[in-house]
Design an enzyme around this catalytic site. Structure first.
Site, PDB file in Angstrom:
ATOM      1  CG  HIS A  57      32.779 -67.791 -32.376  1.00 48.52           C
ATOM      2  ND1 HIS A  57      32.742 -69.064 -31.851  1.00 48.52           N
ATOM      3  CD2 HIS A  57      32.765 -67.954 -33.725  1.00 48.52           C
ATOM      4  CE1 HIS A  57      32.733 -69.956 -32.828  1.00 48.52           C
ATOM      5  NE2 HIS A  57      32.737 -69.307 -33.979  1.00 48.52           N
ATOM      6  CG  ASP A  58      29.441 -68.813 -34.843  1.00 49.81           C
ATOM      7  OD1 ASP A  58      29.756 -67.779 -35.476  1.00 49.81           O
ATOM      8  OD2 ASP A  58      29.917 -69.935 -35.111  1.00 49.81           O
ATOM      9  CD  GLU A  61      28.246 -64.472 -38.032  1.00 48.75           C
ATOM     10  OE1 GLU A  61      29.161 -63.729 -37.613  1.00 48.75           O
ATOM     11  OE2 GLU A  61      28.451 -65.469 -38.753  1.00 48.75           O
ATOM     12  CG  ASP A  62      25.142 -68.784 -36.384  1.00 46.81           C
ATOM     13  OD1 ASP A  62      24.979 -68.056 -37.375  1.00 46.81           O
ATOM     14  OD2 ASP A  62      26.121 -69.530 -36.243  1.00 46.81           O
TER      15      ASP A  62
END
Ligand code: G4P
Length: 182
Positions: A57-58, A61-62
């Site tokens: 999930h990240d 984004e990361d």
């Protein structure tokens, strides 16, 4: 099950140099693994797409979009090839637009939480539960009580938008939220 293990391995490699904000700077991968554990073990969810997307999930984004990283589009393509369109759709649905100012990103999470696919609501519930547990047990060294309270209050606002999605996960969130700092 093999796909979920593959997703955890993929995330472990992608986040390998990243740390959480707690004062011991624990490995970032503990957080995606905590989501998978909450969903699968504590809430009994066995949808492989949801569990894979929780592990990942990240990732966008990361691990994508910054200098020295894959572009956002290349990262999305990689997730699509390796884990399929349903997993990519769930990861997309829980990925903030990091080009926006923080206040706007936070506002959009509240606005969008009620409108994302069901699987993404489950991931959001697990994400906020894991973050509240971390804030209660291993807070970032430089977060005074008011900042921790603000995060608890904002997380509750996000979760209010998707109530009814999964009562068992909501009960886990509520238990975590009951530890809001005074
Ligand atoms: N509680 C906690 N959070 C940590 C830690 N390390 C990293 N984080 C991440 O920091 C974010 C919360 O910090 P903020 O100050 O509100 O946001 P910011 O990182 O964008 O500045 C969360 O991500 P987010 O994408 O901004 O929010 P969310 O969508 O994951 O809730 C959370 O996943 C930690 O040790 N404890």
């Amino acid at each position: 099950m093999t796909r979920v293990i593959d997703a955890i391995g993929f995330a472990a490699h992608a986040h390998r140099m990243q740390r959480r904000k707690d004062k011991e700077e624990t490995p970032y991968i503990n957080h995606p693994v905590a989501l998978v554990q909450i969903l699968a073990v504590e809430a009994g969810i066995d949808d492989a797409d949801v569990l894979c997307a929780a592990a990942l999930h990240d990732y966008l984004e990361d691990c994508c979009g910054e200098q020295g990283q894959l572009s956002l589009e290349a990262g999305r393509q990689l997730l699509h090839e390796r884990f399929g369109a349903p997993v990519l759709a769930l990861v997309d649905a829980v990925t903030d637009d990091k080009s926006l100012p923080k206040a706007e990103r936070k506002r959009r999470q509240v606005e969008h939480a009620g409108h994302v696919p069901h699987g993404a609501k489950l991931i959001k519930l697990a994400d906020k539960t894991a973050n509240l547990r971390d804030l209660a047990d291993f807070p970032p060294a430089d977060w005074p009580a008011f900042r921790r309270r603000d995060y608890f209050d904002w997380a509750a606002l996000v979760i209010t938008q998707l109530r009814g999605a999964h009562p068992q996960l909501e009960a886990l969130f509520d238990q975590a939220h009951a530890r809001r700092p005074d």
